[in-house]
Every structure is written in structure tokens, then in C-alpha cells.
Design a protein around this motif. Sequence first.
Motif, PDB file in Angstrom:
ATOM      1  N   ARG A   1       3.007  -7.153   2.630  1.00 13.42           N
ATOM      2  CA  ARG A   1       1.974  -8.169   2.782  1.00 13.42           C
ATOM      3  C   ARG A   1       1.064  -7.745   3.920  1.00 13.42           C
ATOM      4  N   LYS A   2      -0.154  -8.259   3.915  1.00 14.87           N
ATOM      5  CA  LYS A   2      -1.097  -7.937   4.973  1.00 14.87           C
ATOM      6  C   LYS A   2      -1.710  -9.217   5.519  1.00 14.87           C
ATOM      7  N   LEU A   3      -2.049  -9.172   6.807  1.00 14.40           N
ATOM      8  CA  LEU A   3      -2.756 -10.264   7.451  1.00 14.40           C
ATOM      9  C   LEU A   3      -4.093  -9.728   7.941  1.00 14.40           C
ATOM     10  N   LEU A   4      -5.169 -10.309   7.432  1.00 18.59           N
ATOM     11  CA  LEU A   4      -6.513  -9.934   7.861  1.00 18.59           C
ATOM     12  C   LEU A   4      -7.025 -10.989   8.832  1.00 18.59           C
ATOM     13  N   ILE A   5      -7.576 -10.540   9.938  1.00 19.20           N
ATOM     14  CA  ILE A   5      -8.097 -11.447  10.964  1.00 19.20           C
ATOM     15  C   ILE A   5      -9.520 -11.027  11.296  1.00 19.20           C
TER      16      ILE A   5
ATOM     17  N   PRO B   1       3.504 -14.154  15.227  1.00 17.37           N
ATOM     18  CA  PRO B   1       3.146 -13.286  16.346  1.00 17.37           C
ATOM     19  C   PRO B   1       1.636 -13.101  16.536  1.00 17.37           C
ATOM     20  N   PHE B   2       0.848 -13.453  15.513  1.00 23.46           N
ATOM     21  CA  PHE B   2      -0.597 -13.249  15.565  1.00 23.46           C
ATOM     22  C   PHE B   2      -1.369 -14.552  15.738  1.00 23.46           C
TER      23      PHE B   2
ATOM     24  N   LEU C   1      -7.693 -16.205   9.589  1.00 19.95           N
ATOM     25  CA  LEU C   1      -6.496 -15.420   9.295  1.00 19.95           C
ATOM     26  C   LEU C   1      -6.193 -15.587   7.807  1.00 19.95           C
ATOM     27  N   ALA C   2      -6.201 -14.477   7.080  1.00 20.08           N
ATOM     28  CA  ALA C   2      -5.978 -14.523   5.631  1.00 20.08           C
ATOM     29  C   ALA C   2      -4.752 -13.695   5.276  1.00 20.08           C
TER      30      ALA C   2
END
Length: 218
Positions: free
Chosen positions: A206-210, A71-72, A171-172
Motif C-alpha cells: 500500500r502507499k500513502l501520498l501526502i 506515523p505520518f 493524505l491519500a
Amino acid sequence: MPPVSAALLAQILAAGLAGMSLEGITPEQRVLLLNYLLLLQRWNATHNLTAVRDPRDMIPRHILDSLAVLPFLEPGLVVDIGSGAGLPGIPLAICRPAQDFTLVEPAAKRVAFLRSVVAELGLTNVQIAPLTSEHYQPEILPDRIISRATAPLARLDQMTSHLQGPHNQVLALKGPGVEEELADWPRAASLDIRCHDLHIPDQPSRKLLIWRSPVQMP
């Protein structure tokens, strides 16, 4: 380990996709995802590509974890840094067949596996770069740089500095400990980092860093 039926794996995948509101993934794509998983299980028996052995566990921990980014993930060329066994690049490429992916991975046995996957699954939108991230020097910067547990944030930033610019995104995918990684990354204070919570059924948070660099880094 006794064999697990294809029907059971399909049910586990379908339930996981439904729990993540990813029901739009087509039947053909689901077959490819399961075929990839079976290839990973087969190669893992002799090449130790992942510590996860049971395909029932591989679905949430590898497949669904990778697809949580969908989605990101905006359009454009995606470079998967330290792709390893193709995570998250292969599952994302299966579900985004019109989007191009380059998997950057230096380890010979993993490169051999990735090439086998691309050939056997017919993934025409995937290229393999058998290099370290520092030696991957494309003529045109990618649109998206993605990484799943490749390195701490400060190290990942350093590894991809030559690929970052004002017109692309990093995106991490991260698990527990991301706050400590941010604290150990001085450049984070100068970046507008978006942090998204990812919800994968029956898995830890979980996390998504952008982030996007304001200028291309030296």
C-alpha cells in the motif's frame, strides 16, 4: 460463518500491531478497536457496509490498513472524506483520543452506523458530517484531509479543492494502480507529493501520498 473467539481476534490484532511497530497502542485502545470491529461485523450482516465478512480478515484489511497512517499523521483536526464505515477515521480516532476527527459521509445507512459507533464506544473526539465532500463547508479549514480508496486522485483533488490550502495536508491511502492515477492527474506535476510505502503484515503493498497545495484552491 462460525463465531470467532475474542481471544483469537485479540491475538491477531496484537501480532499485526507488533509487525507494524505499533505496540504503543494501549490495552484500552485495543479493546475499543475490537469492539468497533464487532459492531462492524454485526451491522454488516444486514446493511452490507463492507465486502469483508470474516473479522479475522477485517483486522489487517481494515484496522491495520487504517492504522498504518499513524506515523505520518501530524496533530490537528482531521477530516475523513468519504468515510464509509469509518475507515480510516474511527481506528485513528481511537488511537489518537486527543485529536479531533470529522467523518464526512453522505450515505444514510453508513451515517447511522457511524453515529452508533461513536455513541457505543464513547468517542468524544469524533463528529459526523452527513454530507458529500462538496457540500461540507466548514468555517475553518481542517489541518489534515484524509481519504482511503474514496476516489481516484484527480477526482479526490477536485472533491476537496475547497478544503485545501497552504497550511494543511492531504493524505491519500492507495493500493495498486496509483501510478496510473498520478498520470491521469495533471495537477500532480505542480505539487510536491511525498509517497510512502506502507507495510501491513500479509497484505499487498500500500502507499500513502501526502501533499500540500501551495495556495488555497478556488
